[in-house]
Design a protein around this motif. Structure first.
Motif, PDB file in Angstrom:
ATOM      1  N   MET A 133       0.815  -1.208   0.000  1.00  0.00           N
ATOM      2  CA  MET A 133       0.000   0.000   0.000  1.00  0.00           C
ATOM      3  C   MET A 133       0.849   1.259   0.000  1.00  0.00           C
ATOM      4  O   MET A 133       0.336   2.348  -0.238  1.00  0.00           O
ATOM      5  CB  MET A 133      -0.947  -0.013   1.203  1.00  0.00           C
ATOM      6  N   LYS A 134       2.097   1.140   0.313  1.00  0.00           N
ATOM      7  CA  LYS A 134       3.102   2.210   0.315  1.00  0.00           C
ATOM      8  C   LYS A 134       3.050   3.005   1.625  1.00  0.00           C
ATOM      9  O   LYS A 134       2.001   3.345   2.155  1.00  0.00           O
ATOM     10  CB  LYS A 134       2.953   3.156  -0.875  1.00  0.00           C
ATOM     11  N   VAL A 135       4.249   3.315   2.109  1.00  0.00           N
ATOM     12  CA  VAL A 135       4.407   3.990   3.398  1.00  0.00           C
ATOM     13  C   VAL A 135       3.741   5.357   3.398  1.00  0.00           C
ATOM     14  O   VAL A 135       3.121   5.764   4.386  1.00  0.00           O
ATOM     15  CB  VAL A 135       5.911   4.119   3.735  1.00  0.00           C
ATOM     16  N   PHE A 136       3.839   6.100   2.275  1.00  0.00           N
ATOM     17  CA  PHE A 136       3.316   7.460   2.280  1.00  0.00           C
ATOM     18  C   PHE A 136       1.814   7.493   2.523  1.00  0.00           C
ATOM     19  O   PHE A 136       1.302   8.457   3.116  1.00  0.00           O
ATOM     20  CB  PHE A 136       3.671   8.174   0.968  1.00  0.00           C
ATOM     21  N   ARG A 137       1.088   6.449   2.094  1.00  0.00           N
ATOM     22  CA  ARG A 137      -0.362   6.439   2.324  1.00  0.00           C
ATOM     23  C   ARG A 137      -0.673   6.268   3.805  1.00  0.00           C
ATOM     24  O   ARG A 137      -1.641   6.858   4.310  1.00  0.00           O
ATOM     25  CB  ARG A 137      -1.016   5.317   1.511  1.00  0.00           C
ATOM     26  N   PHE A 138       0.116   5.473   4.501  1.00  0.00           N
ATOM     27  CA  PHE A 138      -0.073   5.345   5.945  1.00  0.00           C
ATOM     28  C   PHE A 138       0.276   6.660   6.647  1.00  0.00           C
ATOM     29  O   PHE A 138      -0.398   7.057   7.602  1.00  0.00           O
ATOM     30  CB  PHE A 138       0.786   4.201   6.490  1.00  0.00           C
ATOM     31  N   GLN A 139       1.323   7.329   6.170  1.00  0.00           N
ATOM     32  CA  GLN A 139       1.706   8.604   6.775  1.00  0.00           C
ATOM     33  C   GLN A 139       0.632   9.661   6.555  1.00  0.00           C
ATOM     34  O   GLN A 139       0.272  10.400   7.484  1.00  0.00           O
ATOM     35  CB  GLN A 139       3.045   9.074   6.195  1.00  0.00           C
ATOM     36  N   LEU A 140       0.115   9.749   5.331  1.00  0.00           N
ATOM     37  CA  LEU A 140      -0.941  10.718   5.047  1.00  0.00           C
ATOM     38  C   LEU A 140      -2.209  10.391   5.825  1.00  0.00           C
ATOM     39  O   LEU A 140      -2.873  11.298   6.344  1.00  0.00           O
ATOM     40  CB  LEU A 140      -1.244  10.745   3.550  1.00  0.00           C
ATOM     41  N   SER A 141      -2.537   9.099   5.915  1.00  0.00           N
ATOM     42  CA  SER A 141      -3.745   8.698   6.640  1.00  0.00           C
ATOM     43  C   SER A 141      -3.627   9.049   8.126  1.00  0.00           C
ATOM     44  O   SER A 141      -4.595   9.511   8.750  1.00  0.00           O
ATOM     45  CB  SER A 141      -3.996   7.195   6.474  1.00  0.00           C
ATOM     46  N   TYR A 142      -2.434   8.835   8.681  1.00  0.00           N
ATOM     47  CA  TYR A 142      -2.223   9.176  10.096  1.00  0.00           C
ATOM     48  C   TYR A 142      -2.377  10.679  10.311  1.00  0.00           C
ATOM     49  O   TYR A 142      -3.047  11.115  11.265  1.00  0.00           O
ATOM     50  CB  TYR A 142      -0.834   8.712  10.535  1.00  0.00           C
ATOM     51  N   GLN A 143      -1.775  11.473   9.426  1.00  0.00           N
ATOM     52  CA  GLN A 143      -1.880  12.925   9.576  1.00  0.00           C
ATOM     53  C   GLN A 143      -3.322  13.387   9.369  1.00  0.00           C
ATOM     54  O   GLN A 143      -3.791  14.312  10.046  1.00  0.00           O
ATOM     55  CB  GLN A 143      -0.959  13.617   8.581  1.00  0.00           C
ATOM     56  N   PHE A 144      -4.023  12.762   8.434  1.00  0.00           N
ATOM     57  CA  PHE A 144      -5.421  13.119   8.190  1.00  0.00           C
ATOM     58  C   PHE A 144      -6.268  12.799   9.417  1.00  0.00           C
ATOM     59  O   PHE A 144      -7.137  13.587   9.813  1.00  0.00           O
ATOM     60  CB  PHE A 144      -5.928  12.345   6.972  1.00  0.00           C
ATOM     61  N   LEU A 145      -6.019  11.628  10.039  1.00  0.00           N
ATOM     62  CA  LEU A 145      -6.754  11.249  11.249  1.00  0.00           C
ATOM     63  C   LEU A 145      -6.461  12.219  12.381  1.00  0.00           C
ATOM     64  O   LEU A 145      -7.377  12.666  13.093  1.00  0.00           O
ATOM     65  CB  LEU A 145      -6.374   9.824  11.664  1.00  0.00           C
ATOM     66  N   ALA A 146      -5.175  12.567  12.560  1.00  0.00           N
ATOM     67  CA  ALA A 146      -4.804  13.519  13.609  1.00  0.00           C
ATOM     68  C   ALA A 146      -5.451  14.874  13.369  1.00  0.00           C
ATOM     69  O   ALA A 146      -5.901  15.554  14.316  1.00  0.00           O
ATOM     70  CB  ALA A 146      -3.284  13.660  13.675  1.00  0.00           C
ATOM     71  N   ASP A 147      -5.523  15.279  12.110  1.00  0.00           N
ATOM     72  CA  ASP A 147      -6.145  16.558  11.777  1.00  0.00           C
ATOM     73  C   ASP A 147      -7.635  16.532  12.095  1.00  0.00           C
ATOM     74  O   ASP A 147      -8.194  17.509  12.622  1.00  0.00           O
ATOM     75  CB  ASP A 147      -5.918  16.855  10.292  1.00  0.00           C
ATOM     76  N   GLN A 148      -8.299  15.410  11.801  1.00  0.00           N
ATOM     77  CA  GLN A 148      -9.727  15.301  12.100  1.00  0.00           C
ATOM     78  C   GLN A 148      -9.968  15.299  13.604  1.00  0.00           C
ATOM     79  O   GLN A 148     -10.941  15.919  14.085  1.00  0.00           O
ATOM     80  CB  GLN A 148     -10.280  14.021  11.467  1.00  0.00           C
ATOM     81  N   MET A 149      -9.117  14.621  14.365  1.00  0.00           N
ATOM     82  CA  MET A 149      -9.239  14.622  15.823  1.00  0.00           C
ATOM     83  C   MET A 149      -9.073  16.034  16.380  1.00  0.00           C
ATOM     84  O   MET A 149      -9.783  16.454  17.299  1.00  0.00           O
ATOM     85  CB  MET A 149      -8.203  13.680  16.431  1.00  0.00           C
ATOM     86  N   HIS A 150      -8.113  16.767  15.808  1.00  0.00           N
ATOM     87  CA  HIS A 150      -7.876  18.143  16.255  1.00  0.00           C
ATOM     88  C   HIS A 150      -9.101  19.013  15.978  1.00  0.00           C
ATOM     89  O   HIS A 150      -9.505  19.828  16.824  1.00  0.00           O
ATOM     90  CB  HIS A 150      -6.646  18.703  15.537  1.00  0.00           C
ATOM     91  N   LYS A 151      -9.725  18.830  14.819  1.00  0.00           N
ATOM     92  CA  LYS A 151     -10.878  19.659  14.460  1.00  0.00           C
ATOM     93  C   LYS A 151     -12.115  19.305  15.276  1.00  0.00           C
ATOM     94  O   LYS A 151     -13.021  20.128  15.416  1.00  0.00           O
ATOM     95  CB  LYS A 151     -11.164  19.510  12.969  1.00  0.00           C
ATOM     96  N   LEU A 152     -12.183  18.079  15.812  1.00  0.00           N
ATOM     97  CA  LEU A 152     -13.286  17.735  16.700  1.00  0.00           C
ATOM     98  C   LEU A 152     -13.229  18.551  17.990  1.00  0.00           C
ATOM     99  O   LEU A 152     -14.253  18.919  18.555  1.00  0.00           O
ATOM    100  CB  LEU A 152     -13.250  16.240  17.023  1.00  0.00           C
ATOM    101  N   VAL A 153     -12.009  18.821  18.430  1.00  0.00           N
ATOM    102  CA  VAL A 153     -11.822  19.605  19.651  1.00  0.00           C
ATOM    103  C   VAL A 153     -11.845  21.102  19.340  1.00  0.00           C
ATOM    104  O   VAL A 153     -12.379  21.900  20.103  1.00  0.00           O
ATOM    105  CB  VAL A 153     -10.489  19.225  20.332  1.00  0.00           C
ATOM    106  N   HIS A 154     -11.260  21.480  18.210  1.00  0.00           N
ATOM    107  CA  HIS A 154     -11.196  22.895  17.801  1.00  0.00           C
ATOM    108  C   HIS A 154     -11.828  23.031  16.415  1.00  0.00           C
ATOM    109  O   HIS A 154     -11.130  23.139  15.397  1.00  0.00           O
ATOM    110  CB  HIS A 154      -9.745  23.379  17.771  1.00  0.00           C
ATOM    111  N   PRO A 155     -13.170  23.015  16.339  1.00  0.00           N
ATOM    112  CA  PRO A 155     -13.846  22.956  15.035  1.00  0.00           C
ATOM    113  C   PRO A 155     -13.589  24.162  14.145  1.00  0.00           C
ATOM    114  O   PRO A 155     -13.763  24.069  12.928  1.00  0.00           O
ATOM    115  CB  PRO A 155     -15.323  22.842  15.417  1.00  0.00           C
ATOM    116  N   ARG A 156     -13.184  25.295  14.704  1.00  0.00           N
ATOM    117  CA  ARG A 156     -12.973  26.488  13.890  1.00  0.00           C
ATOM    118  C   ARG A 156     -11.518  26.668  13.469  1.00  0.00           C
ATOM    119  O   ARG A 156     -11.179  27.642  12.794  1.00  0.00           O
ATOM    120  CB  ARG A 156     -13.447  27.731  14.643  1.00  0.00           C
ATOM    121  N   SER A 157     -10.668  25.763  13.878  1.00  0.00           N
ATOM    122  CA  SER A 157      -9.250  25.900  13.534  1.00  0.00           C
ATOM    123  C   SER A 157      -9.026  25.582  12.061  1.00  0.00           C
ATOM    124  O   SER A 157      -9.755  24.802  11.459  1.00  0.00           O
ATOM    125  CB  SER A 157      -8.401  24.958  14.390  1.00  0.00           C
TER     126      SER A 157
END
Length: 482
Positions: free
Chosen positions: A350-374
């Motif tokens: 699946m390639k390492v970069f897809r796991f890296q992007l998916s992790y960052q995307f998940l972290a970004d979504q978690m951050h926006k759940l706490v700070h929805p206007r960020s």
């Protein structure tokens, strides 16, 4: 319709002529060592040559440019063509493979998967062994070339990440296409030569060194004996670890190094992530085997490193039957099967970069759940990543598991036992090679599977090698209405 296919015929004809030239290599070698199977390669070349010439004649025109629709078709048709030409000599030998087995073996070779239907590999004629290795070496070169030239244009794959790093890179540092192709070929050839030399110095015979160098750098995994790499010394295993890792890294980094001659260009987020994952998995497996199973440290470290690197780079070599190491080890190898190497490498997965992007995307979504206007941006190598690259990674991941489920169900419908069907589908889509279980595990092969299952797995190997979307788009009605 002819207008659509004419450039494709022309390029495929050129590829057929290139394959004709490659067929002459094992033919000449077989003739020199008095291997009677050289005739099979001569006949195959005799069939490939006029076929290539005919396609060039049908596709010749004064000037043409390939558009995106034609590139989608060309990418799929060229790999099918190479696979069928690669199967020709395997069907024409004195002890021929059936059509299904020959195509499976050739597809496995050209996609650098490494699955095999052949038993008694050590008893095969040297010309056949050389041809299997050549298929993987050429397939590895084709994989890199496709990743750095065609897939970014089609908005598929991870090499588009390099395009986001610097406009200066694309305008000044990146050589023109033919220069980049020359440098890519030079780097690939030099790495292969150095690998073969290291193998020879470490104790391999010249023939084994040449064959294993081609299948190591291409992360293909075809060996010259049923024991794979298990019959060689620990020093050879560590050499293999190094060159499998080199093959699993983005070759664009090596092109940059050759162009700019600065070691700093090797600093890349994907490469660092890949190395970190490999070291972590080796450490975990070694710790589990030494602490809980009481195995000796250095011997365990050697085989853990070799087999983890072999699986994660999708090479498929084996130094031992690691399915005997316990359930935890099987689970760890199962997870490593999905990951794969870096985009722009010879590795599958699946390639390492897809796991890296998916992790960052998940972290970004978690951050926006706490700070929805960020307002935040996902970054790679310090640069913002366009939304369409993230969307492409998500679409690929979704499609991967849909195709995995469909392939598994088809195989089970053909009376293939579930573990064999499931891990066979995974190993085909990720281009790893061995699966799990007694049938297709590291100590088995794919010969006993039904012929229909071999065709299904051959298609899955091509789908996995072409990043799924490149082939699946051809099944879309909108493509043919375009």
């Amino acid at each position: 319709m002819l207008r659509l296919f004419r450039p494709i015929f022309f390029v495929c004809g050129i590829l057929a002529l290139i394959m004709t030239g490659l067929l002459l290599v094992p033919m000449l070698y077989g003739y020199v060592v008095q291997d009677p199977e050289y005739r099979a390669f001569l006949i195959a070349a005799g069939l490939s040559l006029p076929g290539g010439a005919l396609m060039i004649g049908l596709g010749r025109q004064r000037r043409f440019n390939l558009n995106s629709r034609q590139l989608y078709l060309l990418t799929s048709m060229s790999w099918l063509l190479l696979s069928f030409i690669g199967a020709l000599p395997l069907m024409l030998t004195d002890h021929p493979l059936s059509l299904s087995d020959a195509v499976f073996e050739a597809v496995s070779g050209i996609t650098t998967t490494g699955s095999t239907v052949v038993s008694g590999i050590g008893d095969l004629p040297p010309s056949i062994l050389l041809w299997r290795s050549l298929l993987q070496w050429v397939g590895g070169l084709g994989v890199i070339g496709m990743a750095v030239t065609i897939l970014p244009f089609l908005r598929v794959g991870g090499m588009r990440l390099f395009q986001t790093e610097s406009s200066d890179w694309s305008e000044k540092s990146l050589p023109r296409f033919h220069e980049m192709a020359q440098r890519l070929l030079f780097i690939y050839l030099m790495i292969t030569l150095v690998c073969g030399l290291c193998y020879w110095v470490a104790g391999m015979g010249p023939f084994d060194a040449v064959n294993h160098a081609m299948t190591t750098v291409s992360t293909g995994g075809y060996a010259t004996d049923d024991a794979s790499m298990g019959r060689f010394s620990d020093s050879i295993l560590w050499i293999s670890v190094v060159f499998m890792m080199i093959g699993g890294m983005p070759f664009m980094l090596y092109i940059r190094l050759l162009s700019q001659r600065r070691w700093s260009v090797l600093s890349d987020q994907q490469a660092k992530g890949f190395i970190g994952i490999v070291l972590f998995l080796i450490a975990v497996l070694t710790f589990e085997q030494v602490v809980f199973d009481g195995e000796p440290l250095m011997d365990t470290l050697t085989h853990a490193a070799f087999n983890i690197v072999s699986i994660i780079t999708t090479t498929g070599y084996a130094s031992t039957d690691y399915t005997l190491w316990g359930e935890f080890s099987i689970g760890l190898f199962f997870i490593a099967t999905f990951i794969g190497g870096c985009s722009g490498s010879t590795s599958g997965g699946m390639k390492v970069f897809r796991f890296q992007l998916s992790y960052q995307f998940l972290a970004d979504q978690m951050h926006k759940l706490v700070h929805p206007r960020s307002v935040t941006a996902i970054r790679f190598n310090g640069k913002p990543i366009p939304d369409d690259i993230i969307a492409s990674a998500v679409a690929f991941s979704f499609l991967f598991f849909i195709v995995l489920a469909a392939t598994t169900l088809i195989l089970t419908a053909l009376d293939v036992e579930f573990i064999t069907a499931f891990t066979g589908a995974i190993t085909a889509l990720t281009n790893v090679g061995p699966g799990l279980g007694d049938t297709i595990g590291p100590a088995g092969n794919f010969y006993t599977l039904p012929d229909t299952a071999k065709w299904v797995l051959s298609l899955a190997m091509i789908l996995g090698r072409l990043e799924l979307l490149t082939v699946m788009v051809l099944l879309s009605p909108v493509f043919w209405r375009g």
